[in-house]
Design a protein around this motif. Structure first.
Motif, PDB file in Angstrom:
ATOM      1  N   PRO A 181      11.163  14.441   3.382  1.00 53.29           N
ATOM      2  CA  PRO A 181      11.285  15.877   3.627  1.00 53.29           C
ATOM      3  C   PRO A 181      10.111  16.448   4.413  1.00 53.29           C
ATOM      4  O   PRO A 181       8.952  16.114   4.149  1.00 53.29           O
ATOM      5  N   VAL A 182      10.405  17.301   5.404  1.00 49.59           N
ATOM      6  CA  VAL A 182       9.357  17.981   6.154  1.00 49.59           C
ATOM      7  C   VAL A 182       8.604  18.908   5.202  1.00 49.59           C
ATOM      8  O   VAL A 182       9.199  19.564   4.351  1.00 49.59           O
ATOM      9  N   GLY A 183       7.298  18.956   5.345  1.00 47.85           N
ATOM     10  CA  GLY A 183       6.501  19.830   4.490  1.00 47.85           C
ATOM     11  C   GLY A 183       5.920  19.142   3.281  1.00 47.85           C
ATOM     12  O   GLY A 183       5.223  19.779   2.479  1.00 47.85           O
ATOM     13  N   SER A 184       6.159  17.840   3.122  1.00 52.43           N
ATOM     14  CA  SER A 184       5.619  17.151   1.940  1.00 52.43           C
ATOM     15  C   SER A 184       4.095  17.158   1.956  1.00 52.43           C
ATOM     16  O   SER A 184       3.458  17.242   0.901  1.00 52.43           O
ATOM     17  N   ASP A 185       3.495  17.106   3.153  1.00 49.27           N
ATOM     18  CA  ASP A 185       2.033  17.175   3.235  1.00 49.27           C
ATOM     19  C   ASP A 185       1.527  18.549   2.792  1.00 49.27           C
ATOM     20  O   ASP A 185       0.463  18.660   2.177  1.00 49.27           O
ATOM     21  N   ILE A 186       2.295  19.591   3.128  1.00 55.68           N
ATOM     22  CA  ILE A 186       1.923  20.947   2.711  1.00 55.68           C
ATOM     23  C   ILE A 186       2.049  21.051   1.196  1.00 55.68           C
ATOM     24  O   ILE A 186       1.183  21.587   0.512  1.00 55.68           O
TER      25      ILE A 186
ATOM     26  N   LEU B 264       0.821  -1.209   0.000  1.00 57.92           N
ATOM     27  CA  LEU B 264       0.000   0.000   0.000  1.00 57.92           C
ATOM     28  C   LEU B 264       0.859   1.265   0.000  1.00 57.92           C
ATOM     29  O   LEU B 264       0.517   2.255  -0.652  1.00 57.92           O
ATOM     30  N   LEU B 265       1.985   1.230   0.705  1.00 59.27           N
ATOM     31  CA  LEU B 265       2.869   2.400   0.740  1.00 59.27           C
ATOM     32  C   LEU B 265       3.507   2.668  -0.621  1.00 59.27           C
ATOM     33  O   LEU B 265       3.672   3.834  -1.008  1.00 59.27           O
ATOM     34  N   ILE B 266       3.893   1.620  -1.323  1.00 57.18           N
ATOM     35  CA  ILE B 266       4.485   1.794  -2.661  1.00 57.18           C
ATOM     36  C   ILE B 266       3.504   2.531  -3.568  1.00 57.18           C
ATOM     37  O   ILE B 266       3.873   3.454  -4.293  1.00 57.18           O
ATOM     38  N   HIS B 267       2.234   2.136  -3.516  1.00 61.01           N
ATOM     39  CA  HIS B 267       1.210   2.805  -4.317  1.00 61.01           C
ATOM     40  C   HIS B 267       0.939   4.213  -3.786  1.00 61.01           C
ATOM     41  O   HIS B 267       0.759   5.152  -4.569  1.00 61.01           O
ATOM     42  N   ASP B 268       0.918   4.364  -2.468  1.00 54.52           N
ATOM     43  CA  ASP B 268       0.671   5.666  -1.850  1.00 54.52           C
ATOM     44  C   ASP B 268       1.762   6.669  -2.216  1.00 54.52           C
ATOM     45  O   ASP B 268       1.490   7.848  -2.444  1.00 54.52           O
ATOM     46  N   ASP B 269       3.005   6.197  -2.277  1.00 46.38           N
ATOM     47  CA  ASP B 269       4.122   7.082  -2.646  1.00 46.38           C
ATOM     48  C   ASP B 269       3.975   7.600  -4.077  1.00 46.38           C
ATOM     49  O   ASP B 269       4.385   8.725  -4.375  1.00 46.38           O
ATOM     50  N   ILE B 270       3.412   6.775  -4.951  1.00 44.55           N
ATOM     51  CA  ILE B 270       3.153   7.233  -6.324  1.00 44.55           C
ATOM     52  C   ILE B 270       2.102   8.342  -6.305  1.00 44.55           C
ATOM     53  O   ILE B 270       2.272   9.388  -6.924  1.00 44.55           O
TER      54      ILE B 270
ATOM     55  N   ASP C 190       1.268  10.305  -3.841  1.00 46.13           N
ATOM     56  CA  ASP C 190       1.763  11.516  -3.168  1.00 46.13           C
ATOM     57  C   ASP C 190       3.008  12.113  -3.820  1.00 46.13           C
ATOM     58  O   ASP C 190       3.502  13.150  -3.383  1.00 46.13           O
ATOM     59  N   ARG C 191       3.541  11.428  -4.835  1.00 48.53           N
ATOM     60  CA  ARG C 191       4.752  11.859  -5.530  1.00 48.53           C
ATOM     61  C   ARG C 191       5.950  11.981  -4.574  1.00 48.53           C
ATOM     62  O   ARG C 191       6.840  12.811  -4.783  1.00 48.53           O
ATOM     63  N   ASP C 192       5.964  11.156  -3.534  1.00 48.76           N
ATOM     64  CA  ASP C 192       7.084  11.182  -2.586  1.00 48.76           C
ATOM     65  C   ASP C 192       8.289  10.451  -3.173  1.00 48.76           C
ATOM     66  O   ASP C 192       8.141   9.404  -3.809  1.00 48.76           O
ATOM     67  N   GLU C 193       9.457  10.985  -2.909  1.00 53.13           N
ATOM     68  CA  GLU C 193      10.688  10.372  -3.421  1.00 53.13           C
ATOM     69  C   GLU C 193      11.527   9.718  -2.332  1.00 53.13           C
ATOM     70  O   GLU C 193      12.535   9.072  -2.633  1.00 53.13           O
ATOM     71  N   LYS C 194      11.099   9.870  -1.071  1.00 52.58           N
ATOM     72  CA  LYS C 194      11.815   9.244   0.039  1.00 52.58           C
ATOM     73  C   LYS C 194      10.825   8.552   0.965  1.00 52.58           C
ATOM     74  O   LYS C 194       9.726   9.034   1.205  1.00 52.58           O
ATOM     75  N   ARG C 195      11.246   7.413   1.487  1.00 51.55           N
ATOM     76  CA  ARG C 195      10.469   6.668   2.470  1.00 51.55           C
ATOM     77  C   ARG C 195      11.478   6.072   3.446  1.00 51.55           C
ATOM     78  O   ARG C 195      12.339   5.309   3.062  1.00 51.55           O
ATOM     79  N   HIS C 196      11.384   6.468   4.711  1.00 49.89           N
ATOM     80  CA  HIS C 196      12.363   6.045   5.720  1.00 49.89           C
ATOM     81  C   HIS C 196      13.792   6.373   5.287  1.00 49.89           C
ATOM     82  O   HIS C 196      14.735   5.614   5.543  1.00 49.89           O
TER      83      HIS C 196
ATOM     84  N   ALA D 145      13.388   6.631 -23.127  1.00 52.38           N
ATOM     85  CA  ALA D 145      12.027   6.246 -22.753  1.00 52.38           C
ATOM     86  C   ALA D 145      11.436   7.242 -21.750  1.00 52.38           C
ATOM     87  O   ALA D 145      12.120   8.127 -21.237  1.00 52.38           O
ATOM     88  N   ASP D 146      10.151   7.090 -21.477  1.00 54.66           N
ATOM     89  CA  ASP D 146       9.456   7.895 -20.470  1.00 54.66           C
ATOM     90  C   ASP D 146       9.778   7.294 -19.105  1.00 54.66           C
ATOM     91  O   ASP D 146       9.121   6.343 -18.652  1.00 54.66           O
ATOM     92  N   ALA D 147      10.792   7.831 -18.448  1.00 54.86           N
ATOM     93  CA  ALA D 147      11.280   7.260 -17.193  1.00 54.86           C
ATOM     94  C   ALA D 147      10.223   7.307 -16.093  1.00 54.86           C
ATOM     95  O   ALA D 147      10.098   6.359 -15.304  1.00 54.86           O
ATOM     96  N   ALA D 148       9.448   8.383 -16.027  1.00 55.10           N
ATOM     97  CA  ALA D 148       8.422   8.508 -14.986  1.00 55.10           C
ATOM     98  C   ALA D 148       7.359   7.427 -15.128  1.00 55.10           C
ATOM     99  O   ALA D 148       6.956   6.790 -14.141  1.00 55.10           O
ATOM    100  N   HIS D 149       6.922   7.196 -16.356  1.00 56.10           N
ATOM    101  CA  HIS D 149       5.896   6.179 -16.589  1.00 56.10           C
ATOM    102  C   HIS D 149       6.437   4.787 -16.274  1.00 56.10           C
ATOM    103  O   HIS D 149       5.743   3.953 -15.674  1.00 56.10           O
ATOM    104  N   PHE D 150       7.679   4.534 -16.696  1.00 59.48           N
ATOM    105  CA  PHE D 150       8.305   3.241 -16.398  1.00 59.48           C
ATOM    106  C   PHE D 150       8.387   3.043 -14.884  1.00 59.48           C
ATOM    107  O   PHE D 150       8.047   1.961 -14.365  1.00 59.48           O
ATOM    108  N   GLY D 151       8.833   4.070 -14.172  1.00 57.08           N
ATOM    109  CA  GLY D 151       8.974   3.966 -12.720  1.00 57.08           C
ATOM    110  C   GLY D 151       7.650   3.683 -12.034  1.00 57.08           C
ATOM    111  O   GLY D 151       7.569   2.805 -11.166  1.00 57.08           O
TER     112      GLY D 151
END
Length: 356
Positions: free
Chosen positions: A256-261, A88-94, A96-102, A122-128
């Motif tokens: 990073p602090v502020g990602s929710d903002i 669920l976190l892997i999907h949630d990070d997509i 939320d566009r988060d680039e760091k987890r722990h 290639a389209d790196a974002a889509h592949f990722g």
């Protein structure tokens, strides 16, 4: 019970079981596909990079509370909820566009880097994103597999698997509510609390407790009692996480602090500030929430200042304490093992004194 010490000890034991299970899966996958093997190795790094293993602990103590005796078997079974969590976190990070987890690069960001290296045109974002979704799905399936092969009585396994799907469904509902609130840019307090119940309380505390109790053959009455304890505690947990997301440190957050903002999240904390602040401050808050990637440290400092001066921070903290006390009072009359009750009460006390 010293809950912090118990969680640290429990985490060590669960992490060892996670590593053993994933190593076995990686070894089997290596017979079929090299790329997926490397992907699973990265998932192993991601899973073991952090996390308190709260869900596994609640699942374990739900089993103990219901009179379960095969604790080693149960310990291995708790790996299931941790793999569902990372799925669920892997999907949630997509989302939320988060680039760091722990403190570690998230799965989709990692696979974007891989694409840039091996498919430069290639389209790196889509592949990722695509690879992260697929790998997340696989890890979720493995979480189900662990319970299916856990060795508990078949009727209990079937009930536990059904409960696990119910937990995921509630979490998806809560995630959808969260996305809709974010895009709407507003929400009532009841809508926010409903989202907290579905996305956090049922998933983090109530569901794992019930999974453990089911595998021990616990009664429906115990499951209902767990709900009276878990839902208020889970709501408080999410309120505290929202506060930490604004006022915490990157070391505590693992991102990073502020990602929710930056994502424009309308939490209870923010909702109350919008209701309490002056019109000028409300306009400032909404403006900062719309900045996205242009968010600056100065914006974060001003955001914090408005939340504090408006009384929103203090109000949200008090609400969390009220929910925690409600959950604690609900668990006290429950008839279950002394050890399990000590853990459940201890978690409530730990949350009451949790640092932001």
């Amino acid at each position: 019970m010293d809950v912090q010490a118990e969680l640290l000890h429990f985490k060590t034991r669960v992490d060892r079981e996670i590593a053993i299970f994933l190593d076995r899966v990686i070894e089997e996958t290596a017979k079929h596909d090299r790329f997926m093997t490397e992907a699973l190795r990265y998932v192993k790094t991601l899973v073991l990079s952090g996390g308190k293993r709260l869900r596994a602990a609640f699942m374990y103590y739900g089993y103990v509370a219901a009179g379960g005796e095969d604790r080693e078997r149960m310990l291995r079974a708790t790996v299931s909820i941790e793999l569902v969590h990372i799925f669920l976190l892997i999907h949630d990070d997509i989302i939320d566009r988060d680039e760091k987890r722990h403190g570690v690069t998230t799965a989709h960001a990692h696979f974007q880097s891989v694409a840039r290296a091996i498919f430069p045109h290639a389209d790196a974002a889509h592949f990722g994103n695509s690879m992260a979704i697929i790998v997340g799905d696989m890890v979720g399936a493995l979480g189900n597999q662990i319970i299916f092969e856990s060795g508990f009585p078949p009727d209990r396994i079937l009930k536990a698997l059904a409960k696990l799907q119910n937990i995921i469904s509630f979490t998806v509902l809560g995630e959808a509510q969260d996305i809709l609130i974010e895009y709407a840019g507003k929400a009532t307090e009841s809508e926010i609390l409903s989202m907290y119940e579905h996305k956090t309380a049922r998933y983090t505390i109530d569901g794992p407790l019930q999974l453990g109790a089911i595998l021990a053959g616990g009664s429906p009455e115990l499951a209902e009692a767990f709900g009276r304890y878990a839902v208020p505690l889970g709501i408080a947990f999410q309120i505290q996480d929202d506060i930490l997301g604004v006022f915490g440190s990157e070391e505590k957050l693992g991102k990073p602090v502020g990602s929710d903002i930056e994502e424009g999240k309308i939490s209870l904390l923010v909702s109350r500030a919008l209701g309490r602040a002056s019109k000028g401050e409300q306009k400032e808050l909404l403006g900062i929430l719309k900045k996205g990637s242009a968010l600056s440290q100065a914006d974060i400092r001003r955001f914090r200042e408005i939340l504090t001066v408006s009384g929103s921070l203090e109000s949200a903290q008090e609400t969390a304490r009220t929910y925690i006390e409600s959950g604690k009072q609900a668990i006290l009359p429950i008839e279950c093992s002394t050890e399990a009750k000590a853990f459940l009460v201890g978690i409530a006390d730990y949350m009451m004194n949790r640092e932001y």
